[in-house]
Motif scaffolding. Sequence first.
Motif: not given
Length: 503
Positions: A261-265, A272-282
Motif C-alpha cells: 500500500l505504501v509503495g503504491f501510493f 518518486a518512483g520505486a526507490t523511495l517506495g522501497s526505502f520508506i517501506s523498509y
Amino acid sequence: MLGGLSMGLSTVSDPINIVFVLTGCFVGTIIGMIPGFGPITAVALLIPVTYGLDPASGMIMLAGVYYGAIFGGSTASILINAPGEAAVVATAIDGYPMARKGYAGKALAIAAYSSFSGGTVGVILLMLFAPALASVSKSFQSADYFALMILGLTAVSAFAGRGRFLKAVLMAVFGLMLSTIGTDQISGTQRYTFGSVQLLDGIDFLLLAMATFAITEGLFIVLNKDASSDSYKPREVGFKSLKVPKFEIKKIIPTIMRSSLVGFFIGILPGAGATLGSFISYGMERNIAKPEDQKEFGKGSVKGLAAPEAGNNAASTGSFVPLLTLGIPGSGTTAVMLGALIAYGLEPGPRMFIDSPDVFWGVIVSMYIGNIFLLILNLPLVPYLARILAVPRNLMVPIILFFSIIGVYLVTFNAFDIKLMVIVAICALFLRLTSFPMAPLLLGFILGGLMEDNLRRSLIVYNGSISFMWERDITLIINIISASFLSLPLIRTVKDRIFRKTV
C-alpha cells in the motif's frame, strides 16, 4: 470499469500478446539480474524491437520488461550484495546477510513472493482507483515533494543499529553532499569538481552503489579471515531451499500488505518512483516492529527483506497512474516509456481512456498476468541461483570485483570512473570497519537532487520564505510524520535509560 477490464482481457488474451508478456518478463528478469543493467536500460534496449508492433502489443511488452527488471534486480543484491539499481538497495540490507547464513534459496523465494504480492496489490489498486488517484497525484506541489523527500530521509533510523543513529544521519548528510557534485542544471555553475572535467556530470549512482556495497563486501571478505567459506554454502539445496516456515509466513504477510500500500501510493507521485517506495517501506517496517524483531533488521530479517521488495514492485505499478492518466512519467523508466507512447502516435493523458482504451486496459490487465509469469519463471531458477554462493571464497571475491567493475564500465565507458570507484571503495571499507552504515549514504545521494530541485521551486513560489513547510495541510502532515519517525530513536533511548534506573 468492467467494460474496460473486459476490453483489456480480450486484448491480452490474444495469443501473440501472451507471448509478448512472457517475452518481456523473461528479458526484463535476465537484464535485471545483471549488475549495472536496470529497468531503464532494459526498456531502452527493447524499444526499437517494439516499433513494428501494434501499440497495445508494444506497450504490453515494454511493461513486462519494466516490472520484470525490477523483479530480477533483487537477485544480484541478495547473492553478491551488488544492487545495480537504486530500487533494490534496501533489498540487499537483509537479503545478503540471509544468503550468507546459508539461506540464499529462502531469501530469493521470499523476494519472489513479496514482489509478486506487491505487484498484484498494485495492479488491483490501479484497476480500481486509477482515475481518482490521478487527481491526487496532480494535486501534489513542490513543497509536498520536498516534505516527502525529507520523510524518505527519516528512513535512516531504520539503517542504524542501537546507538548508531548519529552515524546514520552523518552518512545521509554525506550522501546529500556527494549529490551536489557536478554542474548545476539551473545556473550552470560547477560545484565541487576541483577543476576536473570528469566530474562535470557528477558521480554516477551505479559507481557509488558498487563501491559501497559490492566491492567493499569483497574486500571485507578478504580481511575477515575468521569467516569460513562454508558459511556461504546453501544449507539446503533443490526445491527444499524454497521452503519458508509457516511462522515466518505469518510474520511477513502483514508486512507485505502494508509495504504494498505504501509503495503504491508513493509510486503514483511523479518523480518518486520505486526507490523511495522501497526505502520508506523498509523504514516504516523497522520503526513499527517489536524490539525483538528490530534486532534482526540488517542481519537477515524476513520482514526487512519482504518490505522493500513488496514496496518497490507496488511502486513500479503505481508509476503507471501518472503515465497513463496524466502523461507525466512517475520514474525514469516510465519517462522512457512515455517516449515510446509518443512514438506510437498515442497521447497519454485524461483522454487515453477514450481514445486508446485497448492500450490503457491492455497494459493494466497484462501486469497481473505478467506477475504470475514472473513467479512461474523465477521460482524454478532459485535453487540453481542459490548455488552461486557455494563457489569457494577465493573465487567469489574475484567474481564480485569483476561484475562490479564491468558493470560500471559498460554504463559509463570511462576509465576515470573505475579509479574513482576504487577510491570510494577504500573509503567505504574504512567507514564500514568503524561501524558506519552504507545505506543512508546511498539514500542521501539518491534523494539529494530531487530535494534540491523541489526546494528551489518551493522557495521561488513562496518568495524565499520557508513557510511552505507548514502552509499546506498535506505538507504539514508529512512533516509531522517525519518528525515522529526521527523522534523514535530518542524515545527508545530515554525508555532504556529509565528502565535501567528502575531495575
